[in-house]
Design a protein around this motif. Structure first.
Motif, PDB file in Angstrom:
ATOM      1  N   THR A  20     -15.197 -12.375 -19.543  1.00 29.79           N
ATOM      2  CA  THR A  20     -15.933 -12.566 -18.373  1.00 29.79           C
ATOM      3  C   THR A  20     -15.338 -11.426 -17.298  1.00 29.79           C
ATOM      4  OG1 THR A  20     -14.410 -14.158 -17.356  1.00 29.79           O
ATOM      5  CG2 THR A  20     -16.707 -14.946 -18.715  1.00 29.79           C
ATOM      6  N   HIS A  21     -14.104 -11.154 -17.202  1.00 33.75           N
ATOM      7  CA  HIS A  21     -13.630 -10.320 -15.998  1.00 33.75           C
ATOM      8  C   HIS A  21     -12.296  -9.860 -16.290  1.00 33.75           C
ATOM      9  CE1 HIS A  21     -12.581 -14.397 -14.248  1.00 33.75           C
ATOM     10  NE2 HIS A  21     -12.030 -13.527 -13.422  1.00 33.75           N
ATOM     11  N   ALA A  22     -11.916  -8.614 -15.544  1.00 29.43           N
ATOM     12  CA  ALA A  22     -10.493  -8.136 -15.958  1.00 29.43           C
ATOM     13  C   ALA A  22      -9.654  -8.899 -14.936  1.00 29.43           C
ATOM     14  CB  ALA A  22     -10.815  -6.567 -15.646  1.00 29.43           C
ATOM     15  N   HIS A  23      -9.358 -10.079 -15.141  1.00 24.18           N
ATOM     16  CA  HIS A  23      -8.022 -11.016 -14.311  1.00 24.18           C
ATOM     17  C   HIS A  23      -7.247 -11.500 -15.469  1.00 24.18           C
ATOM     18  CE1 HIS A  23     -10.011 -11.767 -10.218  1.00 24.18           C
ATOM     19  NE2 HIS A  23      -9.557 -10.589 -10.222  1.00 24.18           N
ATOM     20  N   LEU A  24      -6.066 -11.335 -15.168  1.00 20.31           N
ATOM     21  CA  LEU A  24      -5.071 -11.830 -16.048  1.00 20.31           C
ATOM     22  C   LEU A  24      -5.154 -13.060 -16.818  1.00 20.31           C
ATOM     23  CD1 LEU A  24      -1.913 -11.648 -13.633  1.00 20.31           C
ATOM     24  CD2 LEU A  24      -2.761  -9.764 -15.132  1.00 20.31           C
ATOM     25  N   ASP A  25      -5.923 -13.993 -16.284  1.00 20.50           N
ATOM     26  CA  ASP A  25      -6.294 -15.400 -17.074  1.00 20.50           C
ATOM     27  C   ASP A  25      -7.255 -15.351 -17.714  1.00 20.50           C
ATOM     28  OD1 ASP A  25      -7.286 -14.939 -14.510  1.00 20.50           O
ATOM     29  OD2 ASP A  25      -7.599 -17.126 -14.110  1.00 20.50           O
ATOM     30  N   HIS A  26      -7.950 -14.501 -17.951  1.00 21.06           N
ATOM     31  CA  HIS A  26      -9.224 -14.437 -18.461  1.00 21.06           C
ATOM     32  C   HIS A  26      -9.475 -13.142 -19.845  1.00 21.06           C
ATOM     33  CE1 HIS A  26     -11.241 -17.214 -16.012  1.00 21.06           C
ATOM     34  NE2 HIS A  26     -10.409 -16.673 -15.091  1.00 21.06           N
ATOM     35  N   CYS A  27      -8.262 -12.541 -19.711  1.00 23.81           N
ATOM     36  CA  CYS A  27      -8.311 -11.207 -20.663  1.00 23.81           C
ATOM     37  C   CYS A  27      -6.929 -10.969 -21.423  1.00 23.81           C
ATOM     38  CB  CYS A  27      -8.937 -10.151 -20.244  1.00 23.81           C
ATOM     39  SG  CYS A  27      -8.025  -9.319 -18.975  1.00 23.81           S
ATOM     40  N   GLY A  63     -18.343  -9.639  -7.621  1.00 30.09           N
ATOM     41  CA  GLY A  63     -17.928 -10.110  -6.408  1.00 30.09           C
ATOM     42  C   GLY A  63     -16.547 -10.735  -6.199  1.00 30.09           C
ATOM     43  N   HIS A  64     -16.519 -11.494  -7.228  1.00 33.42           N
ATOM     44  CA  HIS A  64     -15.154 -12.260  -7.417  1.00 33.42           C
ATOM     45  C   HIS A  64     -14.239 -11.038  -7.880  1.00 33.42           C
ATOM     46  CE1 HIS A  64     -11.856 -14.957  -9.105  1.00 33.42           C
ATOM     47  NE2 HIS A  64     -12.041 -14.214 -10.041  1.00 33.42           N
ATOM     48  N   ALA A  65     -14.829 -10.360  -8.821  1.00 32.74           N
ATOM     49  CA  ALA A  65     -14.065  -9.047  -9.125  1.00 32.74           C
ATOM     50  C   ALA A  65     -15.396  -8.087  -9.704  1.00 32.74           C
ATOM     51  CB  ALA A  65     -13.202  -9.400 -10.565  1.00 32.74           C
ATOM     52  N   GLY A 125     -17.398 -17.873 -15.872  1.00 33.81           N
ATOM     53  CA  GLY A 125     -16.127 -17.118 -15.678  1.00 33.81           C
ATOM     54  C   GLY A 125     -15.365 -17.744 -14.138  1.00 33.81           C
ATOM     55  N   ASP A 126     -15.143 -16.876 -13.403  1.00 32.52           N
ATOM     56  CA  ASP A 126     -14.801 -17.518 -11.817  1.00 32.52           C
ATOM     57  C   ASP A 126     -16.037 -17.279 -10.849  1.00 32.52           C
ATOM     58  OD1 ASP A 126     -12.526 -18.161 -12.974  1.00 32.52           O
ATOM     59  OD2 ASP A 126     -11.069 -16.572 -12.326  1.00 32.52           O
ATOM     60  N   HIS A 127     -16.993 -17.014 -11.491  1.00 36.41           N
ATOM     61  CA  HIS A 127     -18.175 -16.614 -10.600  1.00 36.41           C
ATOM     62  C   HIS A 127     -18.756 -18.014  -9.877  1.00 36.41           C
ATOM     63  CE1 HIS A 127     -21.602 -14.953  -8.671  1.00 36.41           C
ATOM     64  NE2 HIS A 127     -22.590 -15.501  -9.389  1.00 36.41           N
TER      65      HIS A 127
HETATM   66 ZN    ZN Z   1     -10.653 -14.333 -11.729  1.00 32.96          ZN
END
Ligand code: ZN
Ligand code: ZN
Length: 321
Positions: A67-74, A169-171, A188-190
């Motif tokens: 869903t996005h390029a944050h550590l906990d998601h990818c 927005g979030h990322a 995701g975190d949206h």
């Molecule tokens: Zn995130």
């Protein structure tokens, strides 16, 4: 295996955010994995255990969709791809993540520079540097996506087709995935069950404006059940969208009030908006958000910045000293 969505609840090393979710959906002989969890010691064992509880193996994964390029998601994408021989779907805007993995020290230095520019006193900066000096993540290889996860890209599963909606927005890289027949949204975190906002600062001109537009995007989808990046699933999707939008407007109003009396630095604004002072444990989180709100007010012509060290903010059109 049953047709459905499996929630893989994976541990995180962060005090305020103890778990993240990956979502597994059967797709023919394989499994589509939405998000991966974080890369850290034992993280692959956690993923294996969670998948085994659903009768799945890492080797079954036929597609990784982040869903996005944050550590906990990818974070585990590269390792899963290597083991399963599968491909990666992800939004191409990953500047922040790639920089963090290529040179973690420069990211810490940039955070300190932003904090200094925001008015954090030197002694507090030193404490912050000492605490952040011990990295809270493991460096991992960031794979090039095989497929750019842009608006309209589709992912096939046994539950039907999922369509990607860009929701920055979030990322800047954030994407939600929607399955219209079942009205399921991988958010995701949206959108999170517990209303909680965060915006990557410094990678796009107006993350808050992007976030508000992205709320409109998911509001148009008529989702029935939200599969979010943290916490449990939730059904009252429209109410969560409204509450997120309302919280943004409350924060913006609080930031406006904080600068109404005259120029203030982000460091001075944070306690007026959040009711707590900047500390080493919240500095990155609260300063990033506050700076994003200030930039949004600047874009809207409501606030203006006074260059200097620290940078201060005042209502737009205030008399120059
Ligand atoms: Zn995130
Ligand atoms: Zn997250």
């Amino acid at each position: 295996m049953e047709r459905g969505v499996f929630r893989l609840r994976l541990p995180l090393p962060w005090p305020g955010v103890p778990h993240c979710n990956a979502w597994a959906v059967q797709a023919g002989d394989g499994v589509v994995l939405f998000d991966t969890g974080m890369h850290q010691r034992d993280s692959m064992a956690h993923l294996e255990r969670a998948m085994a509880m659903c009768g799945l193996r890492v080797e079954d994964v036929s597609a990784v969709v982040c869903t996005h390029a944050h550590l906990d998601h990818c974070g585990q994408a590269a390792e899963i791809m290597a083991r399963a021989g599968c491909q990666l779907w992800m939004h191409p805007e990953q500047a922040s993540l790639r920089r963090m993995m290529a040179d973690p020290q420069s990211v810490l230095e940039r955070q300190l520079e932003i904090a200094r520019q925001s008015g954090v006193p030197e002694a507090a900066l030193q404490r912050y540097a000492a605490e952040r000096g011990t990295r809270d993540f493991e460096v991992f290889p960031v794979p090039e996506p095989d497929h750019a996860l842009l608006d309209g890209v589709t992912i096939e599963t046994d539950l039907g087709t999922w369509t990607a909606y860009e929701t920055p927005g979030h990322a800047p890289s954030h994407v939600c995935l929607y399955q219209p027949e079942h009205r399921l949204l991988v958010s995701g975190d949206h959108l999170l069950g517990r209303i909680s906002l965060y915006f990557d600062y410094g990678y796009s001109p107006d993350p808050v404006g992007e976030y508000l537009r992205s709320l409109d995007v998911v509001a148009g989808l008529d989702a029935r059940l939200c599969l979010s990046g943290h916490g449990r699933t939730f059904t009252d999707v429209a109410a969560h969208i409204d509450a997120s939008r309302q919280l943004v407007h409350e924060r913006l109003a609080a930031v406006e009030r904080a600068i109404a009396a005259g120029p203030a630095s982000a460091f001075e604004i944070v306690p007026l908006v959040y009711g707590e002072a900047v500390s080493p444990s919240n500095a990155h989180w609260l300063l990033s958000k506050t700076l994003c709100y200030l930039e949004h007010l600047e874009v809207r012509g409501v606030a203006q910045r006074l260059k200097g060290e620290p940078e201060r903010w005042e209502p737009f059109g205030s008399a120059k000293p």
